[in-house]
Design a protein around this motif. Structure first.
Motif, PDB file in Angstrom:
ATOM      1  N   HIS A 286       0.835  -1.211   0.000  1.00 36.05           N
ATOM      2  CA  HIS A 286       0.000   0.000   0.000  1.00 36.05           C
ATOM      3  C   HIS A 286       0.866   1.255   0.000  1.00 36.05           C
ATOM      4  CE1 HIS A 286      -3.291  -2.484   2.233  1.00 36.05           C
ATOM      5  NE2 HIS A 286      -3.360  -2.661   0.921  1.00 36.05           N
ATOM      6  N   GLN A 287       1.942   1.207   0.775  1.00 36.80           N
ATOM      7  CA  GLN A 287       2.822   2.367   0.873  1.00 36.80           C
ATOM      8  C   GLN A 287       3.439   2.721  -0.480  1.00 36.80           C
ATOM      9  OE1 GLN A 287       5.625   1.661   4.124  1.00 36.80           O
ATOM     10  NE2 GLN A 287       3.969   0.761   5.314  1.00 36.80           N
ATOM     11  N   LEU A 288       3.677   1.704  -1.303  1.00 33.09           N
ATOM     12  CA  LEU A 288       4.214   1.971  -2.652  1.00 33.09           C
ATOM     13  C   LEU A 288       3.227   2.800  -3.467  1.00 33.09           C
ATOM     14  CD1 LEU A 288       5.793  -1.435  -3.785  1.00 33.09           C
ATOM     15  CD2 LEU A 288       6.993   0.685  -3.219  1.00 33.09           C
ATOM     16  N   ILE A 289       1.949   2.412  -3.442  1.00 30.92           N
ATOM     17  CA  ILE A 289       0.937   3.116  -4.233  1.00 30.92           C
ATOM     18  C   ILE A 289       0.697   4.520  -3.686  1.00 30.92           C
ATOM     19  CG2 ILE A 289      -1.492   3.144  -4.884  1.00 30.92           C
ATOM     20  CD1 ILE A 289      -1.461   0.232  -5.221  1.00 30.92           C
ATOM     21  N   ILE A 290       0.486   4.611  -2.369  1.00 28.49           N
ATOM     22  CA  ILE A 290       0.238   5.924  -1.781  1.00 28.49           C
ATOM     23  C   ILE A 290       1.457   6.828  -1.972  1.00 28.49           C
ATOM     24  CG2 ILE A 290      -0.266   7.159   0.369  1.00 28.49           C
ATOM     25  CD1 ILE A 290      -1.748   4.572   1.286  1.00 28.49           C
ATOM     26  N   GLY A 291       2.643   6.248  -1.794  1.00 30.30           N
ATOM     27  CA  GLY A 291       3.872   7.017  -1.994  1.00 30.30           C
ATOM     28  C   GLY A 291       3.999   7.531  -3.417  1.00 30.30           C
ATOM     29  N   ARG A 292       3.598   6.709  -4.386  1.00 32.31           N
ATOM     30  CA  ARG A 292       3.639   7.149  -5.785  1.00 32.31           C
ATOM     31  C   ARG A 292       2.628   8.268  -6.035  1.00 32.31           C
ATOM     32  NH1 ARG A 292       6.615   8.403 -10.034  1.00 32.31           N
ATOM     33  NH2 ARG A 292       5.564   8.021 -12.035  1.00 32.31           N
ATOM     34  N   ALA A 293       1.452   8.168  -5.426  1.00 34.55           N
ATOM     35  CA  ALA A 293       0.449   9.229  -5.570  1.00 34.55           C
ATOM     36  C   ALA A 293       0.979  10.542  -4.990  1.00 34.55           C
ATOM     37  CB  ALA A 293      -0.849   8.819  -4.865  1.00 34.55           C
ATOM     38  N   VAL A 294       1.644  10.452  -3.847  1.00 29.93           N
ATOM     39  CA  VAL A 294       2.231  11.644  -3.227  1.00 29.93           C
ATOM     40  C   VAL A 294       3.312  12.238  -4.130  1.00 29.93           C
ATOM     41  CG1 VAL A 294       3.657  12.432  -1.295  1.00 29.93           C
ATOM     42  CG2 VAL A 294       1.697  10.916  -0.876  1.00 29.93           C
ATOM     43  N   GLU A 295       4.160  11.377  -4.664  1.00 30.93           N
ATOM     44  CA  GLU A 295       5.248  11.830  -5.546  1.00 30.93           C
ATOM     45  C   GLU A 295       4.714  12.531  -6.788  1.00 30.93           C
ATOM     46  OE1 GLU A 295       9.021   9.800  -7.975  1.00 30.93           O
ATOM     47  OE2 GLU A 295       7.466   8.547  -7.094  1.00 30.93           O
ATOM     48  N   ARG A 296       3.719  11.922  -7.435  1.00 31.21           N
ATOM     49  CA  ARG A 296       3.171  12.508  -8.663  1.00 31.21           C
ATOM     50  C   ARG A 296       2.408  13.806  -8.362  1.00 31.21           C
ATOM     51  NH1 ARG A 296       3.832  13.034 -12.619  1.00 31.21           N
ATOM     52  NH2 ARG A 296       2.385  12.082 -14.109  1.00 31.21           N
ATOM     53  N   ALA A 297       1.731  13.847  -7.215  1.00 34.61           N
ATOM     54  CA  ALA A 297       1.006  15.066  -6.839  1.00 34.61           C
ATOM     55  C   ALA A 297       1.973  16.233  -6.670  1.00 34.61           C
ATOM     56  CB  ALA A 297       0.226  14.823  -5.545  1.00 34.61           C
TER      57      ALA A 297
END
Length: 317
Positions: free
Chosen positions: A31-42
């Motif tokens: 989950h942290q991978l997906i949420i982390g990617r969303a944070v990075e792209r945002a």
């Protein structure tokens, strides 16, 4: 981090955002991978990141009585999401009416009209809408219509836990139920935690020199298998090394399953009525019935010594 419960809580002037949707129970390393990617792209796009999740768990509404044991309550998930960097979390009440939304209606109602999604980040097996009919392909097709992009992230991580199975909430729940809290911690990236209010028990521990905090856990909590564990009792921000007992107290023919934590070498603690949490670091032994109370006391002293050693070794790294 902003926390919203229901679509009506989203600010009226909310602009574009990067969104990810899921149950995210436990906020494990996948989950942290997906949420982390969303944070990075945002951050790259200069917009906020939003995590959308549900309460209760969708399975309880679709198949009443099937609510899975929860690895973390919603407020704890929000804390963990904030640690990853999410700007907002939206908890959607999952009702029977909501479960009947067609996939396209779900996208319009949540992603388009309210969150104004610029980009959606999901895992490859993401499903949404009535009878989980929507998938990543449909999400992408609708993105072309409603002006949002889609990125699919492989959330699968694996290690020694579960014999090499891909990390998942389901695997974590199984390991917790089996008492393999070390395996669960590998998946979660931290020890498994349960929490609740300290209530009065039989007070036998106090009488025997090992006063315990009897934690009345939250509904649907994933509680480890019966046994003795090393870990921490967390009170008001302080983590105290602890010997933790889970079970029915067979020595005294108990019937109610409890979680009790003894804060090692702490004297005079008055925790009744306080909301506390217990972190499970390592399994020490199963729950046993001894020939005498004296034998139990000898075992408890050995348990406390072993728990202290395990916690100290962990803290030393």
């Amino acid at each position: 981090m902003q926390r919203w419960r229901g679509l009506e809580d989203i600010p009226q002037d909310w602009g574009r955002s990067v969104v990810t949707i899921g149950s995210y129970d436990g906020v494990h390393r996948g989950h942290q991978l997906i949420i982390g990617r969303a944070v990075e792209r945002a951050r790259e796009l200069g917009v906020p990141s939003v995590v959308v999740t549900f309460d209760p768990h969708p399975s309880e509404v679709v198949r009443p009585g099937s609510h899975p044991p929860l690895l973390a309550p919603h407020h704890r998930r929000a804390e963990l999401m904030a640690e990853v960097g999410a700007d907002a979390v939206l908890i959607l009440p999952f009702t029977t009416e909501f479960s009947k939304l067609a996939p396209a209606d779900f996208i319009v109602k949540v992603l388009v009209d309210k969150l104004h999604a610029q980009l959606v980040i999901e895992g490859p097996n993401f499903r949404f809408g009535h009878k989980a009919a929507g998938n990543v392909q449909l999400l992408t097709e609708l993105g072309a219509t409603y002006d949002y992009g889609v990125e699919v992230i492989d959330l699968y991580v694996s290690g020694e836990a579960g014999g090499g199975e891909p990390f998942s909430s389901t695997l974590t729940r199984r390991l917790v139920a089996e008492g393999d809290v070390a395996g669960a911690a590998e998946i979660l990236g931290r020890p498994h935690r349960v929490e609740g209010v300290v209530v009065r028990g039989a007070q036998r521990g106090r009488e025997m020199g090992f006063p315990t905090a009897n934690v009345e856990t939250l509904p649907h909590t994933a509680i480890p298998a019966d046994g003795v564990y090393a870990g921490w009792l967390n009170v008001n921000g302080e983590a105290m090394p602890a010997a933790i007992s889970v079970g029915t107290n067979p020595q005294f023919d108990g019937t109610e399953r409890t979680v009790e934590a003894y804060a090692i070498d702490r004297v005079g603690l008055d925790l009744y009525g306080l909301h506390v949490s217990v972190d499970f670091l390592a399994y020490v032994r199963g729950m046993l019935k001894f020939d005498s109370v004296e034998d139990l006391l000898v075992a408890m002293a050995a348990d406390v010594k072993r728990c202290s050693e395990l916690v100290s070794a962990y803290e030393r790294g």
